[in-house]
Write a protein that holds these residues in place. Sequence first.
Motif, PDB file in Angstrom:
ATOM      1  N   ARG A 104       0.872  -1.168   0.000  1.00  0.00           N
ATOM      2  CA  ARG A 104       0.000   0.000   0.000  1.00  0.00           C
ATOM      3  C   ARG A 104       0.907   1.214   0.000  1.00  0.00           C
ATOM      4  O   ARG A 104       1.941   1.222   0.649  1.00  0.00           O
ATOM      5  N   VAL A 105       0.523   2.244  -0.729  1.00  0.00           N
ATOM      6  CA  VAL A 105       1.325   3.459  -0.823  1.00  0.00           C
ATOM      7  C   VAL A 105       0.810   4.458   0.202  1.00  0.00           C
ATOM      8  O   VAL A 105      -0.387   4.751   0.247  1.00  0.00           O
ATOM      9  N   TYR A 106       1.738   4.985   1.021  1.00  0.00           N
ATOM     10  CA  TYR A 106       1.375   5.931   2.074  1.00  0.00           C
ATOM     11  C   TYR A 106       1.953   7.323   1.853  1.00  0.00           C
ATOM     12  O   TYR A 106       1.785   8.202   2.689  1.00  0.00           O
ATOM     13  N   GLY A 107       2.644   7.509   0.750  1.00  0.00           N
ATOM     14  CA  GLY A 107       3.229   8.819   0.500  1.00  0.00           C
ATOM     15  C   GLY A 107       3.679   8.958  -0.942  1.00  0.00           C
ATOM     16  O   GLY A 107       3.423   8.090  -1.784  1.00  0.00           O
ATOM     17  N   ASP A 108       4.373  10.033  -1.201  1.00  0.00           N
ATOM     18  CA  ASP A 108       4.809  10.393  -2.547  1.00  0.00           C
ATOM     19  C   ASP A 108       6.016   9.552  -2.968  1.00  0.00           C
ATOM     20  O   ASP A 108       7.043   9.547  -2.291  1.00  0.00           O
ATOM     21  N   LEU A 109       5.913   8.872  -4.095  1.00  0.00           N
ATOM     22  CA  LEU A 109       7.013   8.080  -4.646  1.00  0.00           C
ATOM     23  C   LEU A 109       7.730   8.801  -5.784  1.00  0.00           C
ATOM     24  O   LEU A 109       8.587   8.219  -6.442  1.00  0.00           O
ATOM     25  N   GLU A 110       7.402  10.054  -6.005  1.00  0.00           N
ATOM     26  CA  GLU A 110       8.031  10.822  -7.070  1.00  0.00           C
ATOM     27  C   GLU A 110       9.558  10.850  -6.960  1.00  0.00           C
ATOM     28  O   GLU A 110      10.241  10.780  -7.984  1.00  0.00           O
ATOM     29  N   PRO A 111      10.144  10.931  -5.747  1.00  0.00           N
ATOM     30  CA  PRO A 111      11.612  10.882  -5.684  1.00  0.00           C
ATOM     31  C   PRO A 111      12.195   9.602  -6.297  1.00  0.00           C
ATOM     32  O   PRO A 111      13.250   9.643  -6.933  1.00  0.00           O
ATOM     33  N   LEU A 112      11.523   8.481  -6.153  1.00  0.00           N
ATOM     34  CA  LEU A 112      11.977   7.247  -6.804  1.00  0.00           C
ATOM     35  C   LEU A 112      11.854   7.351  -8.312  1.00  0.00           C
ATOM     36  O   LEU A 112      12.739   6.920  -9.051  1.00  0.00           O
ATOM     37  N   ALA A 113      10.745   7.905  -8.770  1.00  0.00           N
ATOM     38  CA  ALA A 113      10.553   8.074 -10.210  1.00  0.00           C
ATOM     39  C   ALA A 113      11.627   8.988 -10.788  1.00  0.00           C
ATOM     40  O   ALA A 113      12.146   8.728 -11.875  1.00  0.00           O
ATOM     41  N   GLU A 114      11.975  10.034 -10.061  1.00  0.00           N
ATOM     42  CA  GLU A 114      13.015  10.947 -10.536  1.00  0.00           C
ATOM     43  C   GLU A 114      14.363  10.245 -10.627  1.00  0.00           C
ATOM     44  O   GLU A 114      15.114  10.429 -11.590  1.00  0.00           O
ATOM     45  N   LEU A 115      14.679   9.412  -9.653  1.00  0.00           N
ATOM     46  CA  LEU A 115      15.915   8.631  -9.719  1.00  0.00           C
ATOM     47  C   LEU A 115      15.911   7.688 -10.919  1.00  0.00           C
ATOM     48  O   LEU A 115      16.922   7.516 -11.595  1.00  0.00           O
ATOM     49  N   ALA A 116      14.761   7.078 -11.188  1.00  0.00           N
ATOM     50  CA  ALA A 116      14.653   6.181 -12.344  1.00  0.00           C
ATOM     51  C   ALA A 116      14.844   6.948 -13.649  1.00  0.00           C
ATOM     52  O   ALA A 116      15.491   6.452 -14.570  1.00  0.00           O
ATOM     53  N   ARG A 117      14.299   8.138 -13.736  1.00  0.00           N
ATOM     54  CA  ARG A 117      14.487   8.953 -14.940  1.00  0.00           C
ATOM     55  C   ARG A 117      15.962   9.288 -15.140  1.00  0.00           C
ATOM     56  O   ARG A 117      16.471   9.293 -16.252  1.00  0.00           O
ATOM     57  N   ARG A 118      16.638   9.574 -14.054  1.00  0.00           N
ATOM     58  CA  ARG A 118      18.033   9.995 -14.107  1.00  0.00           C
ATOM     59  C   ARG A 118      18.999   8.831 -14.349  1.00  0.00           C
ATOM     60  O   ARG A 118      19.984   8.985 -15.060  1.00  0.00           O
ATOM     61  N   HIS A 119      18.715   7.670 -13.763  1.00  0.00           N
ATOM     62  CA  HIS A 119      19.667   6.559 -13.792  1.00  0.00           C
ATOM     63  C   HIS A 119      19.166   5.332 -14.537  1.00  0.00           C
ATOM     64  O   HIS A 119      19.815   4.289 -14.492  1.00  0.00           O
ATOM     65  N   SER A 120      18.046   5.402 -15.187  1.00  0.00           N
ATOM     66  CA  SER A 120      17.432   4.324 -15.955  1.00  0.00           C
ATOM     67  C   SER A 120      16.777   3.252 -15.100  1.00  0.00           C
ATOM     68  O   SER A 120      15.668   2.844 -15.369  1.00  0.00           O
ATOM     69  N   THR A 121      17.445   2.789 -14.055  1.00  0.00           N
ATOM     70  CA  THR A 121      16.886   1.738 -13.204  1.00  0.00           C
ATOM     71  C   THR A 121      17.182   2.034 -11.746  1.00  0.00           C
ATOM     72  O   THR A 121      18.300   2.404 -11.402  1.00  0.00           O
ATOM     73  N   VAL A 122      16.179   1.845 -10.909  1.00  0.00           N
ATOM     74  CA  VAL A 122      16.343   1.966  -9.465  1.00  0.00           C
ATOM     75  C   VAL A 122      15.658   0.769  -8.837  1.00  0.00           C
ATOM     76  O   VAL A 122      14.528   0.447  -9.173  1.00  0.00           O
ATOM     77  N   MET A 123      16.372   0.092  -7.955  1.00  0.00           N
ATOM     78  CA  MET A 123      15.777  -1.057  -7.268  1.00  0.00           C
ATOM     79  C   MET A 123      15.884  -0.834  -5.769  1.00  0.00           C
ATOM     80  O   MET A 123      16.891  -0.328  -5.282  1.00  0.00           O
ATOM     81  N   THR A 124      14.828  -1.180  -5.054  1.00  0.00           N
ATOM     82  CA  THR A 124      14.865  -1.065  -3.600  1.00  0.00           C
ATOM     83  C   THR A 124      14.575  -2.407  -2.986  1.00  0.00           C
ATOM     84  O   THR A 124      13.960  -3.261  -3.599  1.00  0.00           O
TER      85      THR A 124
END
Length: 124
Positions: A104-124
């Motif tokens: 369930r999402v409890y907050g903004d995930l835009e920072p992850l999306a921005e990292l993905a845009r910048r680095h192509s792939t982000v895994m947590t």
Amino acid sequence: MIGSTVITARYAPYARVLGRSFLEHHPGARFTVLVADDVEGTVEVDGGFEALRPSDVGIDDAELHRRAVMYDGQGLTCSMKPALLRHLVDRGEDAALLLDADSRVYGDLEPLAELARRHSTVMT
């Protein structure tokens, strides 16, 4: 940004909770659900989500049957995650987030999306 998950049909309620919580925190975003075991397209996920079937992401019937024999439900969905992400990126999504259906999402995930845009792939 687009959120996504892969489920078996019995996990449709989980996908609804995840998708709605994702969209609640990301107005204007979209959410996609790949239903791994619904080749006929009969599972109703949610009217506000895009529902995909294995064939939509390049998994033909023969490959689906091969995977279904090899894997249980969780293994089947996990085996389709790369195909879903590849499909979303290939069609031009600028950032595709793949989330487990029982989340369930409890907050903004835009920072992850921005990292993905910048680095192509982000895994947590």
